[in-house]
Design a protein around this motif. Sequence first.
Motif, PDB file in Angstrom:
ATOM      1  N   LEU A  91      43.810  34.187 -30.987  1.00  0.00           N
ATOM      2  CA  LEU A  91      45.419  34.088 -30.916  1.00  0.00           C
ATOM      3  C   LEU A  91      46.012  33.151 -31.860  1.00  0.00           C
ATOM      4  N   GLY A  92      44.974  32.040 -31.937  1.00  0.00           N
ATOM      5  CA  GLY A  92      45.607  31.006 -32.805  1.00  0.00           C
ATOM      6  C   GLY A  92      44.993  31.060 -34.170  1.00  0.00           C
ATOM      7  N   VAL A  93      44.349  32.109 -34.877  1.00  0.00           N
ATOM      8  CA  VAL A  93      43.528  31.747 -36.068  1.00  0.00           C
ATOM      9  C   VAL A  93      44.496  32.146 -37.100  1.00  0.00           C
ATOM     10  N   PRO A  94      45.603  33.165 -36.918  1.00  0.00           N
ATOM     11  CA  PRO A  94      46.656  33.186 -38.054  1.00  0.00           C
ATOM     12  C   PRO A  94      47.404  31.698 -38.097  1.00  0.00           C
ATOM     13  N   GLY A  95      47.471  30.961 -37.298  1.00  0.00           N
ATOM     14  CA  GLY A  95      48.020  29.549 -37.509  1.00  0.00           C
ATOM     15  C   GLY A  95      47.198  28.923 -38.242  1.00  0.00           C
ATOM     16  N   PHE A  96      45.846  28.824 -37.927  1.00  0.00           N
ATOM     17  CA  PHE A  96      44.940  28.097 -38.633  1.00  0.00           C
ATOM     18  C   PHE A  96      45.009  28.516 -40.254  1.00  0.00           C
ATOM     19  N   VAL A  97      45.058  29.847 -40.550  1.00  0.00           N
ATOM     20  CA  VAL A  97      45.162  30.091 -41.923  1.00  0.00           C
ATOM     21  C   VAL A  97      46.311  29.634 -42.322  1.00  0.00           C
ATOM     22  N   LEU A  98      47.568  29.585 -41.926  1.00  0.00           N
ATOM     23  CA  LEU A  98      48.616  28.887 -42.362  1.00  0.00           C
ATOM     24  C   LEU A  98      48.721  27.639 -42.494  1.00  0.00           C
ATOM     25  N   PHE A  99      47.864  26.946 -41.640  1.00  0.00           N
ATOM     26  CA  PHE A  99      47.682  25.543 -42.041  1.00  0.00           C
ATOM     27  C   PHE A  99      46.751  25.287 -43.028  1.00  0.00           C
ATOM     28  N   GLU A 100      46.123  25.926 -43.209  1.00  0.00           N
ATOM     29  CA  GLU A 100      44.897  25.588 -44.525  1.00  0.00           C
ATOM     30  C   GLU A 100      45.686  25.842 -45.634  1.00  0.00           C
ATOM     31  N   CYS A 101      46.320  26.919 -45.802  1.00  0.00           N
ATOM     32  CA  CYS A 101      46.990  27.373 -46.974  1.00  0.00           C
ATOM     33  C   CYS A 101      48.234  26.400 -47.318  1.00  0.00           C
ATOM     34  N   GLY A 102      48.988  25.913 -46.220  1.00  0.00           N
ATOM     35  CA  GLY A 102      49.821  25.101 -46.209  1.00  0.00           C
ATOM     36  C   GLY A 102      49.587  23.794 -46.767  1.00  0.00           C
ATOM     37  N   LYS A 103      48.425  23.314 -46.251  1.00  0.00           N
ATOM     38  CA  LYS A 103      47.662  22.042 -46.709  1.00  0.00           C
ATOM     39  C   LYS A 103      47.539  21.913 -48.224  1.00  0.00           C
ATOM     40  N   ARG A 104      47.175  22.988 -48.546  1.00  0.00           N
ATOM     41  CA  ARG A 104      46.821  22.987 -50.047  1.00  0.00           C
ATOM     42  C   ARG A 104      48.049  23.138 -50.910  1.00  0.00           C
ATOM     43  N   PHE A 105      48.963  23.859 -50.386  1.00  0.00           N
ATOM     44  CA  PHE A 105      50.302  23.993 -51.062  1.00  0.00           C
ATOM     45  C   PHE A 105      50.730  22.446 -51.283  1.00  0.00           C
ATOM     46  N   LEU A 106      50.631  21.625 -50.632  1.00  0.00           N
ATOM     47  CA  LEU A 106      51.238  20.231 -50.455  1.00  0.00           C
ATOM     48  C   LEU A 106      50.018  19.474 -51.397  1.00  0.00           C
ATOM     49  N   GLN A 107      48.867  19.527 -51.156  1.00  0.00           N
ATOM     50  CA  GLN A 107      47.943  18.715 -51.907  1.00  0.00           C
ATOM     51  C   GLN A 107      47.960  18.999 -53.256  1.00  0.00           C
ATOM     52  N   CYS A 108      48.239  20.044 -53.766  1.00  0.00           N
ATOM     53  CA  CYS A 108      48.306  20.423 -55.468  1.00  0.00           C
ATOM     54  C   CYS A 108      49.555  19.635 -55.888  1.00  0.00           C
ATOM     55  N   GLN A 109      50.443  19.287 -55.082  1.00  0.00           N
ATOM     56  CA  GLN A 109      51.513  18.635 -55.657  1.00  0.00           C
ATOM     57  C   GLN A 109      51.306  16.948 -55.293  1.00  0.00           C
ATOM     58  N   GLY A 110      50.456  16.635 -55.142  1.00  0.00           N
ATOM     59  CA  GLY A 110      49.918  15.270 -54.730  1.00  0.00           C
ATOM     60  C   GLY A 110      50.373  14.593 -53.570  1.00  0.00           C
ATOM     61  N   ILE A 111      50.508  15.323 -52.515  1.00  0.00           N
ATOM     62  CA  ILE A 111      51.029  15.240 -51.026  1.00  0.00           C
ATOM     63  C   ILE A 111      49.788  15.276 -50.296  1.00  0.00           C
ATOM     64  N   PHE A 112      49.050  14.160 -50.135  1.00  0.00           N
ATOM     65  CA  PHE A 112      47.636  14.285 -49.188  1.00  0.00           C
ATOM     66  C   PHE A 112      48.000  13.779 -47.885  1.00  0.00           C
ATOM     67  N   HIS A 113      49.025  12.990 -47.687  1.00  0.00           N
ATOM     68  CA  HIS A 113      49.125  12.598 -46.305  1.00  0.00           C
ATOM     69  C   HIS A 113      49.856  13.367 -45.207  1.00  0.00           C
ATOM     70  N   ALA A 114      50.329  14.583 -45.655  1.00  0.00           N
ATOM     71  CA  ALA A 114      51.004  15.377 -44.413  1.00  0.00           C
ATOM     72  C   ALA A 114      50.234  15.925 -43.481  1.00  0.00           C
ATOM     73  N   SER A 115      49.025  16.428 -43.848  1.00  0.00           N
ATOM     74  CA  SER A 115      48.146  16.948 -42.838  1.00  0.00           C
ATOM     75  C   SER A 115      47.685  15.742 -41.853  1.00  0.00           C
ATOM     76  N   THR A 116      47.519  14.643 -42.439  1.00  0.00           N
ATOM     77  CA  THR A 116      47.415  13.528 -41.601  1.00  0.00           C
ATOM     78  C   THR A 116      48.332  12.895 -40.398  1.00  0.00           C
ATOM     79  N   ILE A 117      49.743  13.157 -41.077  1.00  0.00           N
ATOM     80  CA  ILE A 117      50.732  12.926 -40.198  1.00  0.00           C
ATOM     81  C   ILE A 117      50.640  14.093 -39.113  1.00  0.00           C
ATOM     82  N   ILE A 118      50.542  15.163 -39.416  1.00  0.00           N
ATOM     83  CA  ILE A 118      50.367  16.352 -38.460  1.00  0.00           C
ATOM     84  C   ILE A 118      49.536  16.188 -37.395  1.00  0.00           C
ATOM     85  N   LEU A 119      48.217  15.581 -37.736  1.00  0.00           N
ATOM     86  CA  LEU A 119      47.218  15.662 -36.938  1.00  0.00           C
ATOM     87  C   LEU A 119      47.547  14.291 -35.830  1.00  0.00           C
TER      88      LEU A 119
END
Length: 652
Positions: A328-356
């Motif tokens: 039930l949570g796997v679609p959320g995991f997919v969106l997180f993985e894609c969203g993380k790379r959406f930000l990382q390609c723009q030089g924003i690496f700390h967002a996923s850390t804040i979320i964690l």
Amino acid sequence: MTNQFLHTDQEQRSSVIYSTSMGKGGLFVPADYIGSNRNDTIIDETEDDEGTSSASDHLNNSNVNNLEDNGEMEFLLGNEDDNQNNNRYHYESINEAQENHRNSIAEQQQTGSRVSALGRRSRANSMCKSLIDEERDLLIDNKLLPDTGEHRSRANSIVESMYGNIEPTDIDVASDIITTWNDAIDSGKPIQSSFKRETQVISFNALPLIFTFILQNSLSLASIFSVSHLGTKELGGVTLGSMTANITGLAAIQGLCTCLDTLCAQAYGAKNYHLVGVLIQRCAAITILAFLPIMYIWWSWSETILSWMIPERELCVLAARYLRVTALGVPGFVLFECGKRFLQCQGIFHASTIILFVCAPLNALMNYIFVWNKTIGIGYLGAPLSVAIDYWLMAIGLMLYTIFTSHSSKPMKCWNGIIKRRQIFKNWKKMLGLALPGIIMVEAEFLGFEILTIFASHISTDALAAQSIVSTIASLAYQVPFSISVSTSTRVANLIGASLYKSCIITCKVSLLLSFVCSSFNMMIIVTFRYQIAKLFSNESDVVDLVISTLPILAFMQLFDAFNASTAGCLRGQGRQKIGGYINLFAFYCIGIPMSYMLTFAFNMGVGGLWFGITCALVMMSICQGYAVFHGDWKQILHAAKIRNSEGARVN
């Protein structure tokens, strides 16, 4: 993507894959095997639904070749020889192109072309000290720049110059640093680092990563810890369920998403911001659709399939229940993985850390409430329910950060709304072609250590429970040397980009020394507190005894585990990560796993035999990777870095 020292255009490629696996193959991320030299296929596509025309931003003074397919334009960037015969372009709208041109002229009039170039090269690395700060410190250490308060107080603000107003004093400080550096290079003056300087830099950069990786690891730790006190079978069930989820679902998802490491970074570097949003949504849609058959198998056939490999039927039942809830949570995991790379390609690496930092404690709290709370607790199923909810919270948190962040990169500029259905499957073959190597490498990582779990299940239920606990402890202990490894790869890449290979050797030696200190500390903690650690995870006496007898082997393994992490970081920084990856695969699958099987079943060493075999593999990895690091052809390494720099400059 973040740049190296200011006078180079070398891009850092290191990234971290968030997972619940403890596999050591994570030292070499799948992106390392997807063409790291700009000779990859780059897809450019824009929608022209309203009939507006598009203009090209010329590169290399070439003519425009339009390749249109149902309103979608794409082009290929070939290798360097092919580029002599093929035109290379990226497309922007007329208004955006004109606006960029006006801004560029205004900027150059205000600050001069040299400071404009500085602004483009001055993005701060969110995980590390600012590169201009490191460059300045090296000049001061070599007595090429005075150690003044002005340089120390003003240099850090320079990295924001490309986004805000540039003060004259910032321009002067930046010019001093760049001019001094270039003059030293041109005159042949040696710029060398020191053991003290490299120790400070690596430690400073690794410290925040340690907290990040521990929080990341706590997602699986919370489930293991909460379920372990329910009983041996429940602990075995959550271990088997997590293993199956990793291999058949999460690993493949992460592998598919690695194509974005290449495509989104290149699209963003080419200033094709709209394409970044299209690629992210396309990858998310394709990944979720690809997971639907897996979800069906988890719900309907997982118990039957697991029973083919696992002798204990009750463990298969518990594992199947874990998979149904986690799905039930796997679609959320997919969106997180894609969203993380959406930000990382723009030089924003700390967002996923804040979320964690928010979601990791929530995960631990939910595990306690759903597993143990007498009012609303549901026992064993509370663990996978917590994981499923946390995946969605991570995705929602990342979405909220993207929308409301005040970060100067303005990540929403890459979002032009929901893509149309006909866009989802365009160019999906090219995306899949980049993703396949990632899937293979991630699966190899996950599968390696999970094979040990299957071995343990054929010993006994208690052995499987003990294996789960020892794996969790090993993964937790690994976070410190892994943080040093990531910091090392960044620093080595910076120094090689600046052609300072002698300083690079010092960095590698410092990294090995720091890894030895950390591994010695881990070894002492594990040996000294092995009784307390074992009892912390389980109340079953048989399981506790197995864990206590295995922990000394794990403690000894820490030395080589840390050396393996350190040397792998050095190889990544040198741009020779494929060598390390092949060494890992050979040592693990040709030495470690076969030896683990033989010692466990032929010599009846039990769970200890599993870890002794892996220790032998790590010894081999450390020796081979250490030899590769210090006996490489530095001229070739520097030459390869220059080629990557020039290719990056042409694309950007």
